[in-house]
Every structure is written in structure tokens, then in C-alpha cells.
Design a protein around this motif. Structure first.
Motif, mmCIF file in Angstrom:
data_model
loop_
_atom_site.group_PDB
_atom_site.id
_atom_site.type_symbol
_atom_site.label_atom_id
_atom_site.label_comp_id
_atom_site.label_asym_id
_atom_site.label_seq_id
_atom_site.Cartn_x
_atom_site.Cartn_y
_atom_site.Cartn_z
ATOM 1 N N ARG A 52 -8.690 4.259 2.897
ATOM 2 C CA ARG A 52 -8.533 3.547 1.625
ATOM 3 C C ARG A 52 -9.501 4.090 0.581
ATOM 4 N N HIS A 53 -10.717 4.385 1.018
ATOM 5 C CA HIS A 53 -11.697 4.953 0.092
ATOM 6 C C HIS A 53 -11.241 6.330 -0.385
ATOM 7 N N ASP A 56 -8.578 5.915 -2.933
ATOM 8 C CA ASP A 56 -9.115 5.423 -4.198
ATOM 9 C C ASP A 56 -9.821 6.539 -4.973
ATOM 10 N N ARG A 60 -8.912 7.972 -8.704
ATOM 11 C CA ARG A 60 -9.851 8.117 -9.817
ATOM 12 C C ARG A 60 -9.895 9.562 -10.312
ATOM 13 N N THR A 154 -16.071 2.870 -7.316
ATOM 14 C CA THR A 154 -15.959 1.620 -6.566
ATOM 15 C C THR A 154 -16.873 0.538 -7.127
ATOM 16 N N GLY A 336 -15.061 2.475 -3.156
ATOM 17 C CA GLY A 336 -13.705 2.334 -3.706
ATOM 18 C C GLY A 336 -13.090 0.967 -3.590
ATOM 19 N N SER A 337 -12.004 0.812 -4.260
ATOM 20 C CA SER A 337 -11.248 -0.429 -4.187
ATOM 21 C C SER A 337 -10.479 -0.459 -2.882
ATOM 22 N N ARG A 340 -5.277 1.924 -3.812
ATOM 23 C CA ARG A 340 -4.408 2.069 -4.977
ATOM 24 C C ARG A 340 -4.047 3.539 -5.058
#
Length: 348
Positions: A52-53, A56, A60, A154, A336-337, A340
Motif C-alpha cells: 500500500r505504501h 501511494d 504521489r 504520508t 503513505g495513505s 490510492r
């Protein structure tokens, strides 16, 4: 996120970037390399620095792509920037825990060379990864600045997602005693907040205010928690403009860890495996000599001294001046979020 849950566009995105920078290996080999990277980012001890990181950071980078010189080189550096990771107590207390930029850069060299990417591109990807070790890239290097900002982004998410980030980081280091963790985390946030700017890419400046709000709120919470634990903050080094770090190390043994050892029941010490941490390797000096002191080790982990780079440059300058005085031959010219996908790539 299991392998089956990984976005289907991830492998094809890696293939596109590799081909764009000149990879000449067959498509199947590039796909296998991408899948191996996806597996690395899904190792079980990764609670925050996981797939996931990675996604993200890629998102970005995509947001900042218009201000980069070679977006696909930056994307490949993002893929590899934390491909080698460890949060074990041995490496954490030795100052080498978390994302290992040095080892990750070497992995990028090996993989991309095998994919027949041009050597200059391979070295550029490795250089961008190594710049993340301090988040202190050359202000003229827009690609490095964009990658540093993408990795720090993040910090600028909305409060709920930032809270999830905090929980994931703590879970990643659940084996570290709470007091040691809190002291280290306070040092991270203090140094970040001392920076004149967290983000340096023009398109990322809107992230500055929400990031500082998140950091300030967490710092207040951690100081309250540390007071409840009866601990004290670590002495902070004098701040210099442009310094900062995103990760932290612990002393050889933090106070909480030492107390746990002292309070352990008699007879248990010999039952536990004794692990002697390997010494941090010295980076090669230009003339083959060892660096002057411990500050010049190839550090990694979840916090680094923000003044490292400035001190290193000052020492290097002194050595050059002294060498020139002795002999002209010796004059020598460094979060990170929660998922996404990149906006320009199809969602899974």
C-alpha cells in the motif's frame, strides 16, 4: 493486502516504466522482476512499509510527474526505494532498521542490469534511492526532490488516515519497548518540525500545512504518553536549515530494553538466543581509507541524525583543503495513505 488483492495494473505499470527507460530484456522477464518486487513489498513484517505504501508513493510521483525530468526513472526508484526492509530488534537498535536504501539501491542495480537497462539509467535510479536516506537531495535535482516529497507525503493525509499510519508504524515495531519507541518517535517529529520546509517540489507545497498539523498533534500526544511512562526525551542536536529525517534509530539498548533485561527472571538469559548485531559496514572512501568517525556509516532505520549530511560535507571539505595543502595530487574534487492508485493508471 494479499498477492491476489494486488492491483492488476501494478505489474504492467512496472513493465511500462522499464521499457520506457530502455530495458531490452523480453517482456516476460520484466514481468517476473515486477512480480518478485510485489512479493517483497508484501513480506509479513511490513505493516506500513508494504504494498500500500509503494502504491501511494507511485501515486504521489504521478502527481509530481509534470515537474520531473524523467518520470519513469523516478517511478522505478519508487519501486525499489524500500524493497529491502527489516524491523528486527537487532537492526533497529543498530540503527539499520526500516527501509534499507543502500541495499535497495544495490538490488535495483542488479535487477535493472539483468533487464538490460542502460548503465547510466541504472546508476541514476540507484542515486535517487540513496538520496532518500536523508531526504536532503540537491535543490537543483528536481527528480530527487520529487521522490523525496512523494515518500514524505504520508505526513499530509487527513487526520484519520494519519492515525492509521501511526498505528501501522507502531505495529511494525511492536517488539520495541514502548518507552524506547516513544522517545525515538519524538526525536523524529521534532527534527521534522524544525525543518524550514518539509516539501520542496512546487506542486507539493500544499502538503506542508496538513503535514505540520499532523506532526504537531502526534508530538503533543507522544510527550503526554512519555510523561505517563516516566521517561525523558533524548537530547536534540542543534537544528540546521535543510536538515531532517523520516526514520529513527535507538541507542545500543534503550532504557526500557535495559530494564526489561534487568527484570527478567533468573535463568532465562541462557535460554534466549544470543545475537551479536553485525557492525554497520563502512562506505568506501574515495581514497580507500575508512571514514573519520561513526557518523559516516551507511545508516538506515526509522530515524537518522538530521545534521549528518551537513557534518559529512564539512568534513569532506576539510579533507579536501588539507589534502590540497599537502599535495595537489591529493585534492579531491552524497509514509503513505491506505491505498490510492496513481490517477493516470486504471483502477483495479
Amino acid at each position: 493486502m494479499s498477492h491476489a488483492d494486488a492491483p492488476q495494473w501494478l505489474v504492467s505499470a512496472f513493465v511500462r516504466s522499464a521499457v520506457a527507460v530502455g530495458a531490452r530484456a523480453d517482456r516476460g522477464e520484466i514481468q517476473r522482476t515486477a512480480r518478485a518486487l510485489v512479493e517483497r513489498w508484501q513480506e509479513p513484517d511490513r505493516k506500513f512499509h508494504n504494498l500500500r505504501h509503494l502504491v501511494d508513493v507511485l501515486a504521489r510521483v504521478d502527481e509530481l510527474a509534470e515537474e520531473t525530468h524523467v518520470p519513469d526513472v523516478v517511478r522505478l526508484a519508487a519501486w525499489y526505494h524500500g524493497a529491502v526492509f527489516s524491523s528486527s530488534p537487532q537492526v533497529a537498535y543498530a540503527g539499520r532498521g526500516g527501509e534499507d536504501e543502500v541495499a535497495s539501491a544495490e538490488l535495483a542495480r542488479e535487477d535493472l542490469t539483468a533487464l538490460e537497462v542502460p548503465p547510466d539509467v541504472v546508476e541514476r535510479v540507484a542515486e535517487l534511492i540513496l538520496d532518500l536516506a536523508r531526504h536532503d537531495a540537491d535543490e537543483r535535482d528536481v527528480d530527487a526532490l520529487a521522490l523525496c516529497d512523494a515518500d514524505l507525503a504520508t505526513l499530509a493525509v487527513e487526520p484519520q488516515r494519519y492515525a492509521a499510519y501511526r498505528r501501522a508504524i507502531r505495529e511494525e515495531y511492536a517488539h520495541i519497548p514502548e518507552e524506547d519507541y516513544v522517545v525515538s518517535r519524538i526525536a523524529i517529529l521534532t527534527r521534522l518540525l524544525q525543518r524550514r520546509r518539509l516539501f520542496v517540489s512546487p506542486f507539493s507545497l500544499a502538503w506542508e500545512e496538513p503535514a505540520r498539523e499532523n506532526l504537531t498533534a502526534e508530538l503533543s500526544h507522544l510527550r503526554t504518553r512519555l510523561a505517563a511512562l516516566g521517561g525523558t526525551e533524548a537530547p536534540s542536536a542543534p537544528h540546521r536549515s535543510g536538515s531532517g529525517g523520516t526514520t529513527a534509530t535507538w541507542p545500543a539498548k534503550g532504557p526500557a530494553a535495559r530494564r526489561e533485561e534487568e527484570q527478567a527472571p533468573a535463568g532465562r538469559a541462557e535460554d534466549a538466543p544470543r545475537v551479536t548485531p553485525e557492525p554497520t559496514p563502512w562506505p568506501a572512501a574515495p581514497n580507500g581509507a575508512a571514514p573519520e568517525d561513526e557518523d559516516e556509516r551507511a545508516l538506515s532505520g526509522i530515524e537518522r541524525d538530521p545534521d549528518f549530511e551537513l557534518r559529512r560535507r564539512a568534513r569532506a571539505k576539510r579533507r579536501r583543503v588539507q589534502g590540497a595543502a599537502q599535495s595537489t595530487d591529493d585534492a579531491a574534487g552524497s509514509a503513505g495513505s491506505l491505498f490510492r492508485p496513481p490517477p493516470r493508471l486504471p483502477r483495479s
